[in-house]
Motif scaffolding. Structure first.
Motif, PDB file in Angstrom:
ATOM      1  N   PHE A  98      41.525  46.046  44.889  1.00 67.35           N
ATOM      2  CA  PHE A  98      42.535  45.632  45.872  1.00 67.35           C
ATOM      3  C   PHE A  98      42.261  44.226  46.406  1.00 67.35           C
ATOM      4  O   PHE A  98      43.127  43.346  46.293  1.00 67.35           O
ATOM      5  CB  PHE A  98      42.619  46.644  47.014  1.00 67.35           C
ATOM      6  CG  PHE A  98      43.806  47.560  46.921  1.00 67.35           C
ATOM      7  CD1 PHE A  98      45.047  47.177  47.402  1.00 67.35           C
ATOM      8  CD2 PHE A  98      43.694  48.811  46.342  1.00 67.35           C
ATOM      9  CE1 PHE A  98      46.152  48.014  47.319  1.00 67.35           C
ATOM     10  CE2 PHE A  98      44.785  49.659  46.238  1.00 67.35           C
ATOM     11  CZ  PHE A  98      46.026  49.263  46.737  1.00 67.35           C
ATOM     12  N   PRO A  99      41.103  43.950  47.018  1.00 62.86           N
ATOM     13  CA  PRO A  99      40.878  42.587  47.495  1.00 62.86           C
ATOM     14  C   PRO A  99      40.806  41.559  46.375  1.00 62.86           C
ATOM     15  O   PRO A  99      41.244  40.413  46.543  1.00 62.86           O
ATOM     16  CB  PRO A  99      39.550  42.682  48.260  1.00 62.86           C
ATOM     17  CG  PRO A  99      38.907  43.926  47.784  1.00 62.86           C
ATOM     18  CD  PRO A  99      40.013  44.858  47.420  1.00 62.86           C
ATOM     19  N   ALA A 100      40.271  41.951  45.218  1.00 65.54           N
ATOM     20  CA  ALA A 100      40.167  41.001  44.102  1.00 65.54           C
ATOM     21  C   ALA A 100      41.553  40.560  43.632  1.00 65.54           C
ATOM     22  O   ALA A 100      41.811  39.362  43.435  1.00 65.54           O
ATOM     23  CB  ALA A 100      39.390  41.636  42.954  1.00 65.54           C
ATOM     24  N   LEU A 156      39.033  49.665  36.202  1.00 65.21           N
ATOM     25  CA  LEU A 156      37.934  50.355  35.529  1.00 65.21           C
ATOM     26  C   LEU A 156      36.585  49.854  36.014  1.00 65.21           C
ATOM     27  O   LEU A 156      35.635  50.623  36.156  1.00 65.21           O
ATOM     28  CB  LEU A 156      38.050  50.161  34.019  1.00 65.21           C
ATOM     29  CG  LEU A 156      39.256  50.838  33.348  1.00 65.21           C
ATOM     30  CD1 LEU A 156      39.341  50.433  31.890  1.00 65.21           C
ATOM     31  CD2 LEU A 156      39.172  52.357  33.470  1.00 65.21           C
ATOM     32  N   VAL A 157      36.489  48.563  36.269  1.00 61.29           N
ATOM     33  CA  VAL A 157      35.214  47.977  36.679  1.00 61.29           C
ATOM     34  C   VAL A 157      34.992  48.074  38.188  1.00 61.29           C
ATOM     35  O   VAL A 157      33.891  48.380  38.641  1.00 61.29           O
ATOM     36  CB  VAL A 157      35.133  46.504  36.237  1.00 61.29           C
ATOM     37  CG1 VAL A 157      33.859  45.848  36.757  1.00 61.29           C
ATOM     38  CG2 VAL A 157      35.197  46.398  34.714  1.00 61.29           C
ATOM     39  N   LEU A 158      36.051  47.841  38.969  1.00 64.62           N
ATOM     40  CA  LEU A 158      35.877  47.666  40.412  1.00 64.62           C
ATOM     41  C   LEU A 158      36.267  48.865  41.261  1.00 64.62           C
ATOM     42  O   LEU A 158      35.816  48.977  42.405  1.00 64.62           O
ATOM     43  CB  LEU A 158      36.699  46.450  40.881  1.00 64.62           C
ATOM     44  CG  LEU A 158      36.331  45.109  40.269  1.00 64.62           C
ATOM     45  CD1 LEU A 158      37.324  44.049  40.738  1.00 64.62           C
ATOM     46  CD2 LEU A 158      34.912  44.708  40.644  1.00 64.62           C
ATOM     47  N   GLY A 159      37.121  49.743  40.763  1.00 66.58           N
ATOM     48  CA  GLY A 159      37.599  50.821  41.617  1.00 66.58           C
ATOM     49  C   GLY A 159      38.434  50.268  42.761  1.00 66.58           C
ATOM     50  O   GLY A 159      39.282  49.400  42.565  1.00 66.58           O
ATOM     51  N   ALA A 178      34.005  41.061  40.665  1.00 71.11           N
ATOM     52  CA  ALA A 178      35.275  40.905  41.367  1.00 71.11           C
ATOM     53  C   ALA A 178      35.799  39.478  41.232  1.00 71.11           C
ATOM     54  O   ALA A 178      36.991  39.258  41.000  1.00 71.11           O
ATOM     55  CB  ALA A 178      35.115  41.272  42.838  1.00 71.11           C
ATOM     56  N   GLY A 179      34.909  38.510  41.380  1.00 69.25           N
ATOM     57  CA  GLY A 179      35.318  37.117  41.227  1.00 69.25           C
ATOM     58  C   GLY A 179      35.803  36.816  39.820  1.00 69.25           C
ATOM     59  O   GLY A 179      36.819  36.132  39.630  1.00 69.25           O
TER      60      GLY A 179
END
Length: 205
Positions: A78-80, A71-74, A39-40
């Protein structure tokens, strides 16, 4: 695809803020310890990629990489992406604080949609098949974001309809570039770490 402060009607701003808050809350629930490094990294990638932008009326054209983030975070996209947008608004004046919710919704919701449409193709295919799905997802995320921006402008008044059409047309080249970049990133990841998407996404709900 930042919409600037003052371009949207108050009901659109408020509705976007409420929906974005819900998305961020859901995303934080899915932001496990395993996802935090990704995410970071993706938040930073979005931050840098969208610094180079070309203003078009009340919006702008630039790379986003929200398809890759989805694709990576789903839902954790949103927060990222919210953090990236917030920092850009505070430090560079891109977009604005009053439209932060709408901008977050327009960029993060397509990421989540792409996640659900393409995740099985990524997890079960060869690197080439995964890259194909990723390329389609990257391009689709831009198309959906452009539609979201256009809809937000259209809902704010008939005067914005020409700008809404221009925003979508101007992002057609960006769709192609994002599709290629997302496909290349996923192809490399699928070769180096084949289980990336299964391990990063975790159990699906």
């Amino acid at each position: 695809m930042h919409i600037v402060d003052g371009a949207l009607a108050a009901p659109v701003v408020i509705g976007g803020a409420v929906l974005a808050a819900g998305g961020v809350a859901r995303g934080l629930r899915d932001l496990t310890l395993e996802k935090i490094p990704a995410a970071g990294m993706l938040s930073a990638s979005f931050f840098v990629a969208s610094l180079i932008h070309v203003p078009i009326g009340p919006s702008s054209v630039h790379l986003i990489l929200n398809g890759l983030a989805g694709l990576v975070l789903g839902w954790a996209a949103f927060p990222a992406l919210f953090v990236g947008l917030l920092l850009q608004a505070v430090f560079f004046g891109f977009g604005g604080l009053t439209v932060l919710g709408v901008n977050t919704l327009n960029i993060a919701l397509p990421a989540v949609i792409v996640h659900y449409l393409c995740r099985r193709g990524l997890a079960r295919g060869t690197p080439r098949i995964a890259a194909l799905w990723a390329g389609m997802g990257g391009a689709l995320a831009i198309a959906l974001t452009a539609l979201g921006v256009g809809l937000a402008l259209a809902l704010s008044g008939a005067a914005f309809l020409p700008a809404a059409r221009l925003v979508f047309l101007a992002h057609i080249p960006v769709m192609a570039v994002e599709g290629l970049l997302t496909a290349a990133a996923v192809y490399l990841a699928a070769q180096v770490k084949p289980d990336l998407f299964a391990t990063v996404q975790g159990p699906q709900r």
